[in-house]
Design an enzyme around this catalytic site. Structure first.
Site, PDB file in Angstrom:
ATOM      1  N   SER A   6       0.919  -1.303  -0.052  1.00 16.25           N
ATOM      2  CA  SER A   6      -0.198   0.081  -0.004  1.00 16.25           C
ATOM      3  C   SER A   6       0.945   1.237  -0.067  1.00 16.25           C
ATOM      4  O   SER A   6       1.809   1.526   0.884  1.00 16.25           O
ATOM      5  CB  SER A   6      -0.733  -0.008   1.342  1.00 16.25           C
ATOM      6  OG  SER A   6      -1.305   1.215   1.429  1.00 16.25           O
TER       7      SER A   6
ATOM      8  N   MET B  53     -11.971   4.208  -0.664  1.00 22.45           N
ATOM      9  CA  MET B  53     -12.556   4.578   0.455  1.00 22.45           C
ATOM     10  C   MET B  53     -13.606   5.867   0.346  1.00 22.45           C
ATOM     11  O   MET B  53     -13.219   6.823   0.734  1.00 22.45           O
ATOM     12  CB  MET B  53     -11.645   4.348   1.525  1.00 22.45           C
ATOM     13  CG  MET B  53     -11.081   2.979   1.830  1.00 22.45           C
ATOM     14  SD  MET B  53      -9.817   2.988   2.850  1.00 22.45           S
ATOM     15  CE  MET B  53      -8.440   3.220   1.572  1.00 22.45           C
TER      16      MET B  53
ATOM     17  N   ASP C  65      -4.771   3.505  -1.987  1.00 25.91           N
ATOM     18  CA  ASP C  65      -5.798   3.835  -1.047  1.00 25.91           C
ATOM     19  C   ASP C  65      -6.161   5.384  -1.549  1.00 25.91           C
ATOM     20  O   ASP C  65      -5.721   6.270  -1.263  1.00 25.91           O
ATOM     21  CB  ASP C  65      -5.451   3.917   0.398  1.00 25.91           C
ATOM     22  CG  ASP C  65      -5.062   2.416   0.686  1.00 25.91           C
ATOM     23  OD1 ASP C  65      -6.128   1.763   0.724  1.00 25.91           O
ATOM     24  OD2 ASP C  65      -3.918   1.929   1.457  1.00 25.91           O
TER      25      ASP C  65
ATOM     26  N   HIS D 158      -8.259   1.099  -4.037  1.00 27.29           N
ATOM     27  CA  HIS D 158      -9.111   0.672  -2.967  1.00 27.29           C
ATOM     28  C   HIS D 158      -9.871   2.106  -2.832  1.00 27.29           C
ATOM     29  O   HIS D 158      -9.240   2.853  -1.816  1.00 27.29           O
ATOM     30  CB  HIS D 158      -8.230   0.358  -1.555  1.00 27.29           C
ATOM     31  CG  HIS D 158      -9.105   0.123  -0.575  1.00 27.29           C
ATOM     32  ND1 HIS D 158      -8.306  -0.156   0.626  1.00 27.29           N
ATOM     33  CD2 HIS D 158     -10.595  -0.031  -0.281  1.00 27.29           C
ATOM     34  CE1 HIS D 158      -9.415  -0.284   1.764  1.00 27.29           C
ATOM     35  NE2 HIS D 158     -10.729  -0.362   0.869  1.00 27.29           N
TER      36      HIS D 158
ATOM     37  N   MET E 151     -11.614  -6.119   5.089  1.00 29.85           N
ATOM     38  CA  MET E 151     -10.709  -5.284   5.942  1.00 29.85           C
ATOM     39  C   MET E 151     -10.287  -5.727   7.109  1.00 29.85           C
ATOM     40  O   MET E 151     -11.156  -6.479   7.784  1.00 29.85           O
ATOM     41  CB  MET E 151     -11.372  -3.977   6.031  1.00 29.85           C
ATOM     42  CG  MET E 151     -11.752  -3.167   4.832  1.00 29.85           C
ATOM     43  SD  MET E 151     -10.129  -2.581   4.068  1.00 29.85           S
ATOM     44  CE  MET E 151      -9.292  -1.686   5.295  1.00 29.85           C
TER      45      MET E 151
ATOM     46  N   ASP F  53      -6.299  -6.502   4.187  1.00 30.41           N
ATOM     47  CA  ASP F  53      -5.880  -5.304   4.040  1.00 30.41           C
ATOM     48  C   ASP F  53      -5.847  -4.502   5.534  1.00 30.41           C
ATOM     49  O   ASP F  53      -6.905  -4.504   6.176  1.00 30.41           O
ATOM     50  CB  ASP F  53      -6.926  -4.467   3.194  1.00 30.41           C
ATOM     51  CG  ASP F  53      -5.983  -2.799   3.027  1.00 30.41           C
ATOM     52  OD1 ASP F  53      -4.959  -2.538   3.684  1.00 30.41           O
ATOM     53  OD2 ASP F  53      -6.766  -2.039   2.321  1.00 30.41           O
TER      54      ASP F  53
ATOM     55  N   MET G  10      -8.888   8.074  -0.409  1.00 25.68           N
ATOM     56  CA  MET G  10      -9.765   8.381   0.593  1.00 25.68           C
ATOM     57  C   MET G  10     -10.558   9.736   0.550  1.00 25.68           C
ATOM     58  O   MET G  10      -9.767  10.568  -0.016  1.00 25.68           O
ATOM     59  CB  MET G  10      -9.174   8.452   2.058  1.00 25.68           C
ATOM     60  CG  MET G  10      -8.468   6.894   2.332  1.00 25.68           C
ATOM     61  SD  MET G  10      -7.588   7.232   3.942  1.00 25.68           S
ATOM     62  CE  MET G  10      -6.621   5.669   3.838  1.00 25.68           C
TER      63      MET G  10
ATOM     64  N   HIS H 283      -1.168  -1.349  -4.294  1.00 20.89           N
ATOM     65  CA  HIS H 283      -2.398  -1.004  -3.627  1.00 20.89           C
ATOM     66  C   HIS H 283      -2.618   0.700  -3.172  1.00 20.89           C
ATOM     67  O   HIS H 283      -1.492   1.218  -2.910  1.00 20.89           O
ATOM     68  CB  HIS H 283      -2.568  -1.751  -2.450  1.00 20.89           C
ATOM     69  CG  HIS H 283      -3.755  -1.600  -1.571  1.00 20.89           C
ATOM     70  ND1 HIS H 283      -5.073  -2.480  -2.035  1.00 20.89           N
ATOM     71  CD2 HIS H 283      -4.150  -0.772  -0.517  1.00 20.89           C
ATOM     72  CE1 HIS H 283      -5.944  -2.033  -1.232  1.00 20.89           C
ATOM     73  NE2 HIS H 283      -5.544  -1.096  -0.153  1.00 20.89           N
TER      74      HIS H 283
HETATM   75  C1  DX5 Z   1      -6.483   1.580   5.468  1.00 16.10           C
HETATM   76  C2  DX5 Z   1      -5.786   1.271   4.125  1.00 16.10           C
HETATM   77  C3  DX5 Z   1      -4.719   0.223   4.107  1.00 16.10           C
HETATM   78  C4  DX5 Z   1      -3.516   0.737   4.983  1.00 16.10           C
HETATM   79  C5  DX5 Z   1      -2.818  -0.570   5.328  1.00 16.10           C
HETATM   80  O1  DX5 Z   1      -7.452   2.207   5.484  1.00 16.10           O
HETATM   81  O2  DX5 Z   1      -6.881   0.656   3.416  1.00 16.10           O
HETATM   82  O3  DX5 Z   1      -4.521  -0.258   2.757  1.00 16.10           O
HETATM   83  O4  DX5 Z   1      -2.705   1.497   3.826  1.00 16.10           O
HETATM   84  O5  DX5 Z   1      -1.573  -0.147   5.878  1.00 16.10           O
HETATM   85  P1  DX5 Z   1      -0.804  -1.034   7.247  1.00 16.10           P
HETATM   86  O6  DX5 Z   1      -0.359  -2.205   6.056  1.00 16.10           O
HETATM   87  O7  DX5 Z   1       0.294  -0.133   7.521  1.00 16.10           O
HETATM   88  O8  DX5 Z   1      -1.963  -1.510   8.059  1.00 16.10           O
HETATM   89 ZN    ZN Z   2      -6.364  -0.362   1.456  1.00 19.21          ZN
END
Ligand code: DX5
Ligand code: ZN
Length: 246
Positions: free
Chosen positions: A9, A77, A36, A75, A168, A202, A38, A34
Site C-alpha cells: 500500500s 474508500m 488507497d 481501494h 478489511m 488489508d 480516501m 495498492h
Molecule cells: C487503511 C488502508 C490500508 C493501509 C494499510 O484504510 O486501506 O491499505 O494502507 O496499512 P498497514 O499495512 O500499515 O496497516
Molecule cells: Zn487499502
C-alpha cells in the site's frame, strides 16, 4: 488458494516521491500496487484522487489492463463509488475496488457533473466497472458481515460478479493500525465456498500476522507500514509471499 499476490500500500510511501516509490516497489518484487483513495466522507481521512494516479501510473512499466505485475489496485474508500469509475479508468486504474457499504447507500451519478440520482447496487456497479474494461473488487469493513456477499458472489451473470473480495482487517482510514484477527472467519468462510476466488486482506499485515491470514485462505496481501517501514522492503515482500505460497 490461488497464488500469492503481494500488493504494498503506497499510503505508507513518501508522497513527495510517489512515482519513484511505485517503480522501486515493483522492482523489489511486489506484484500489484495498492492505492488507497480516501475522500474524508466515507473515512475520516483524505489521500488523493485520479489526477495523482494519472501522474504516477506511467512510472510502472505495465500498460493499464494488462494485469499481472504492476496492476494498480485502487481501494476506493469513498462515499460515491459510481461517480469516479470513469475518471479512474482514464487515470490507468486496473482494478476498481469499491466498498459495499458505500454502494448501497450512494445515490451518486456516474459523472462528476451529475445527471442521475438513481441508487446504484453492487451488481450494477460491478457491471459498470467491467463495461469499462477494469476488474471489479468489493470490500467490506469490519462491522459488515460476510453474509452480504453471498448473493453477490452467487449471481449467475458473470459480468455482475466481482473479480476480488477485500476483507478489511482494520477500520479503513489509516495505515499502521493493529491487525484484527476477529475478521479472519470471514476469509475462511469465503475460501471454503470459493477455492479460486481472489481474497484480499488489508490492514495490519506483517511478518507477525501473515501466517494467520494465509491459513484462513487469503491470497492477495496488502501491506503498507510493514513494507515501506522496512530497511529491506524486498525481504518483507519475499517473506509475505512465502507464507502464502508455502
Ligand atoms: C487503511 C488502508 C490500508 C493501509 C494499510 O484504510 O486501506 O491499505 O494502507 O496499512 P498497514 O499495512 O500499515 O496497516
Ligand atoms: Zn487499502
Amino acid at each position: 488458494s490461488p497464488p500469492a499476490i503481494i500488493a504494498p500500500s503506497i499510503l505508507s510511501a513518501d508522497f513527495a516521491q510517489l512515482g519513484k516509490a511505485c517503480a522501486d516497489t515493483i522492482a523489489q518484487g511486489a506484484d500489484w500496487l495498492h492505492v488507497d483513495i480516501m475522500d474524508g466522507h466515507f473515512v475520516p481521512n483524505m489521500t488523493f484522487g485520479a489526477p495523482v494516479v494519472t501522474k504516477i501510473r506511467p512510472h510502472v512499466d505495465r500498460p493499464p489492463g494488462a494485469y499481472g505485475k504492476g496492476t494498480f489496485d485502487c481501494h476506493m474508500m469513498i462515499a460515491e463509488p459510481k461517480r469516479w469509475v470513469k475518471d479512474f479508468k482514464s487515470a490507468g486504474c486496473d482494478l476498481y475496488c469499491f466498498h459495499y457499504e458505500a454502494a448501497i447507500s450512494s445515490t451518486a451519478a456516474d459523472t462528476p457533473s451529475g445527471t442521475s440520482n438513481a441508487k446504484t447496487s453492487p451488481k450494477e456497479l460491478i457491471r459498470y466497472i467491467h463495461d469499462l474494461d477494469m476488474q471489479a473488487g468489493i470490500a467490506i469493513k469490519p462491522s459488515t458481515p460476510v453474509d452480504v456477499l453471498w448473493e453477490i458472489l452467487e449471481n449467475p451473470v458473470a459480468e455482475e460478479r466481482p473479480d476480488m473480495v477485500l476483507i478489511m482487517t482494520v477500520e479503513p482510514g489509516f495505515g499502521g493500525q493493529s491487525f484484527m484477527a476477529s475478521e479472519l472467519p470471514k476469509v475462511t468462510a469465503l475460501r471454503n465456498k470459493y477455492p479460486e476466488l481472489q481474497i484480499e486482506v488489508d490492514g495490519g499485515l506483517s511478518e507477525k500476522t501473515i501466517d494467520q491470514a494465509a491459513d484462513a485462505g487469503a491470497n492477495v496481501i496488502v501491506a503498507g507500514s510493514a513494507v515501506f517501514g522496512a530497511a529491506d522492503p524486498g525481504e518483507v515482500i519475499r517473506k509475505l509471499r512465502e507464507a502464502v505460497d508455502g
